[in-house]
Design an enzyme around this catalytic site. Structure first.
Site, PDB file in Angstrom:
ATOM      1  N   CYS B 231      35.180  48.076  43.246  1.00 48.61           N
ATOM      2  CA  CYS B 231      36.553  48.055  43.604  1.00 48.61           C
ATOM      3  C   CYS B 231      36.779  47.253  44.720  1.00 48.61           C
ATOM      4  O   CYS B 231      36.513  45.970  44.825  1.00 48.61           O
ATOM      5  CB  CYS B 231      36.933  49.616  43.724  1.00 48.61           C
ATOM      6  N   ARG B 236      36.776  53.794  45.469  1.00 46.11           N
ATOM      7  CA  ARG B 236      37.429  54.140  43.936  1.00 46.11           C
ATOM      8  C   ARG B 236      36.122  54.059  42.835  1.00 46.11           C
ATOM      9  O   ARG B 236      36.422  54.851  41.903  1.00 46.11           O
ATOM     10  CB  ARG B 236      38.548  53.211  43.842  1.00 46.11           C
TER      11      ARG B 236
END
Lengths: 99, 275
Positions: B231, B236
């Site tokens: 990410c 994330r």
């Protein structure tokens, strides 16, 4: 104009609002600001872009880009959904009422 | 690995707040969230101050991790239940990080702080002090951590899973929109990377989708091939790594914590952009 001072978001010192597209505002319910509400910024296809939690005074803020966006708010006292458009860099205010 | 071994509900957590051998740990990007109220008895981890080396860009060493967990009162035999804000991004990152250093019993609280708050469950401001332990970590398990050369070599060979939002993938945004967009790195994605935004793996209250929904979501990937998830800074993608590795049992997936802030700054590597 009603004479109320214009509310502007608190921004980190290095942020250049000539370049950043800042979507900001307050979440309220029955006229009172709502702290700790979850505000999501969705892009023009409805896809998640970011999420913030409102401050003690019900404020939220995003650094987006020009375009059409949707704000989706969840709180244990209610929810809301609102469309907002940013035509270019600068400040875009969106006040949200929970129902 | 099944869902019940790695993911616990808010009800389960509430019933086990005082169970010996279970330690709740809150991990946040903004640690003022913890200070304003946390689940009773939970200790705080600051993903940056506690888990990153203060000088070079890397994790704390094994020795430092041992000292950290010992000081927090976490023992090798404890079941650690992680939760946090941002839909559990940093809690999932810590989960992956604890796995990297070999912690055995670890779970994620489904929905994290958000679900807890939306349910109107109690938060406490009481200071939490646990007796210190002498924690022993293992050497890093790099079968779950990808580094830049491996990522560049994976182009065209392995699955590259870009789990950022479509606008970041396209190169329209450089960071999730709660952060300023002016960044030094270039915008776009690694050539050939498939965009499956992390948010599609979660419900709006922050809980994970069902195994069937997750299987359907990732069906566009050939999971017989090795995969690398990334990410912007690896938090994330830890969330998506958790969905794939821990919930669906996909063993051959790594998380690339250097992620876009590293890749997008490398000289000469290929980038695809769609805006």
């Amino acid at each position: 104009m009603c004479g109320a001072p214009t509310q502007t978001p608190t921004l980190p010192a290095h942020v250049d609002i000539e370049k950043e597209t800042v979507i900001y505002g307050t979440v309220s319910k029955d006229g009172n600001p709502v702290p700790a509400a979850y505000v999501r910024l969705l892009d023009s296809t409805g896809e998640f872009t970011a999420e913030v939690v409102t401050s003690a005074t019900g404020d939220y803020r995003f650094f987006a880009a020009p375009g059409d966006w949707t704000l989706s708010v969840l709180h244990n006292s209610g929810k809301a959904r609102q469309v907002v458009s940013a035509t270019g860099p600068g400040l875009v205010e969106a006040t949200i009422q929970l129902s | 690995m099944s869902r019940s071994e790695v993911l616990v509900s808010a009800d389960w957590a509430e019933q086990n707040l005082n169970t010996p051998g279970i330690v709740l740990v809150e991990v946040d990007e903004d640690t003022s969230a913890y200070d304003g109220g946390h689940i009773a008895g939970a200790v705080k981890l600051d993903w940056k101050k506690d888990l990153q080396d203060p000088v070079i860009r890397d994790f704390v060493s094994k020795d430092q991790f041992e000292a950290l967990l010992s000081a927090k009162g976490i023992g090798n035999d404890d079941t650690v239940v992680l939760y946090g804000g941002n839909n559990n991004w940093f809690a999932a990152y810590a989960y992956w990080y604890f796995k990297l250093y070999g912690h055995e019993n670890i779970k994620l609280l489904d929905g994290g702080r958000k679900k807890w708050e939306l349910d109107g469950r109690e938060l406490s401001k009481d200071e939490v002090n646990r007796p210190t332990t002498s924690y022993h970590a293992k050497e890093q398990d790099t079968s779950i951590r990808a580094f830049r050369d491996e990522v560049v070599a994976a182009i065209g060979n392995k699955n590259l899973l870009d789990i950022r939002s479509p606008d970041e993938y396209a190169g329209k945004l450089l960071a999730p929109a709660h952060l300023p967009q002016e960044q030094s790195q270039r915008a776009g994605h690694i050539p050939g990377a498939v965009n499956v935004p992390w948010s599609k793996a979660a419900n709006e209250d922050g809980t994970f989708k069902s195994d069937d929904e997750l299987r359907e979501l990732y069906s566009q990937l050939d999971l017989s091939k090795d995969s690398i998830a990334y990410c912007r800074i690896g938090e994330r993608s830890s969330h998506s790594w958790f969905a794939l590795h821990e919930l669906l049992g996909v063993d051959n997936i790594k998380n690339y914590d250097g992620s876009w802030t590293e890749y997008g700054s490398l000289v000469g590597v290929p980038i695809e952009k769609s805006v």
